[in-house]
Design an enzyme around this catalytic site. Structure first.
Site, PDB file in Angstrom:
ATOM      1  N   LYS A 167       0.877  -1.385   0.144  1.00 35.46           N
ATOM      2  CA  LYS A 167      -0.054  -0.062   0.072  1.00 35.46           C
ATOM      3  C   LYS A 167       0.872   1.111  -0.080  1.00 35.46           C
ATOM      4  CE  LYS A 167       1.180   1.350   4.145  1.00 35.46           C
ATOM      5  NZ  LYS A 167       2.054   2.302   3.910  1.00 35.46           N
ATOM      6  N   TYR A 225      -2.892   4.258   7.114  1.00 34.21           N
ATOM      7  CA  TYR A 225      -3.479   3.369   8.219  1.00 34.21           C
ATOM      8  C   TYR A 225      -4.579   3.874   9.320  1.00 34.21           C
ATOM      9  CZ  TYR A 225       0.933   0.642   7.606  1.00 34.21           C
ATOM     10  OH  TYR A 225       1.759  -0.152   7.054  1.00 34.21           O
TER      11      TYR A 225
END
Length: 342
Positions: free
Chosen positions: A103, A191
């Site tokens: 990611k 996150y």
């Protein structure tokens, strides 16, 4: 008979790959490291020797496409700077391999869509490496929040920050917009965004955001330092999130319910997590067995390939985050909330 372990190739031998991912393969039950792709032949040879990888399975970025001729490799794991994810995912799928991609999935919505299309066309699985969604403490937090253990969910706060140091090889590219696509949001703010989404199990309908970078700090000439963003969810839950390349190491979230407050701090560490519940009865720390989240996510994709199932965090999950991060940048740029059409 023991199930055959699928063969994995790691593309990019930076600190994250060499210190976290590669050492996790011996803990995998369904996956084994069989190939390396690197622009540094000496480093690749050393890491191959240390990890029992056959020297003939060392590739570089020029002969990457010849992985198609190697039946030992079933899956390619892309661990490159963000702007390179799309190219190497698409080429990997065209070489007939399943793909795990770090990611953020890519630096544009268009690139994410091309990656999904390429894997679909090749009939290969595509998974985005959202390790926290496989980590036991985060899974417990989701279970408690969505299972009503906290009462009615009201507010989530999520904060992720660290000091960016472009003098270090692993941070040099992160200070360059062309490679990173953005600053703290793309790297670690994702996150906070992910936590808000997986804790609620919902998609935001509105986003407000502000950006700030310390004036004249050379680290933030191209990428942002601090991002504050608020996500509004259909249920009424609001998530107040931050990311920063300027505040000390922080990886935490809190979930405020009508009955209890859940705190996971650290929430997205590699190896250590602390989960507490507080309410009328006081504070309770929950102990869960720590497991290697890298081995868990790697084996998840191998299992999905073996059983022909869709991964829990497919390309569409990565695409959604990139769409939302673009909306965060848009809100900050325009100085007003952005409505999200899901």
């Amino acid at each position: 008979m023991a199930e055959k372990k699928l063969g994995w190739a790691i593309v990019g031998l930076g600190e994250f790959a060499t210190k976290q991912l590669i050492p996790s393969f011996p803990l995998c039950k369904k996956s084994k490291l069989v190939a390396l792709v690197s622009g540094d032949p000496a480093k690749a040879q050393r890491i191959a020797a240390e990890n029992g990888v056959d020297p003939k399975n060392i590739y570089n970025y020029q002969n990457y496409d010849s992985l198609r001729d190697n039946p030992e490799v079933d899956v390619i794991y892309i661990v490159l700077p963000n702007s390179m994810h799309a190219e190497y995912t698409i080429r990997g799928a065209q070489a007939g391999k399943h793909i795990m991609c770090e990611k953020p999935m890519a630096t544009t919505v268009e690139d994410c869509e091309k990656m999904i299309a390429a894997c679909q066309k090749a009939g290969r699985k595509l998974m985005i490496a959202y390790r926290a969604q496989y980590e036991p403490y985060n899974l417990k937090a989701i279970e408690l929040a969505q299972g009503g253990q906290l009462g009615k969910l009201k507010v989530i706060t999520a904060d992720h920050g660290r000091i960016l140091d472009p003098a270090k090889p692993q941070d040099k590219w992160r200070a360059e917009k062309k490679l990173a696509g953005g600053g703290s949001l793309m790297d670690i703010g994702i996150y906070s965004l992910q936590a808000a989404r997986y804790i609620t199990g919902e998609e935001p309908v509105e986003i407000s955001a502000m950006l700030h970078s310390t004036p004249h700090d050379p680290r933030f000439k191209e990428v942002e330092e601090n991002v504050n963003f608020v996500l509004k969810f259909p249920s009424g839950v609001q998530a107040n999130c931050t990311s920063s390349y300027g505040y000390s190491d922080t990886k935490r979230f809190q979930v405020f319910g009508s009955e209890k407050v859940l705190t996971l701090d650290p929430a997205t560490d590699y190896y250590e997590h602390h989960l507490t519940l507080s309410g009328k009865e006081g504070k309770q720390e929950m102990k869960i067995k720590e497991e290697n989240q890298f081995a868990l996510e790697i084996d998840h994709l191998s299992e999905c390939i073996q059983q022909n199932k869709n991964p829990k965090t497919p390309g569409e999950e990565g695409l959604q985050d990139v769409k939302l991060m673009m909306a965060i940048y848009e809100s900050a740029r325009k100085g007003k909330p952005v409505v999200i059409k899901n």
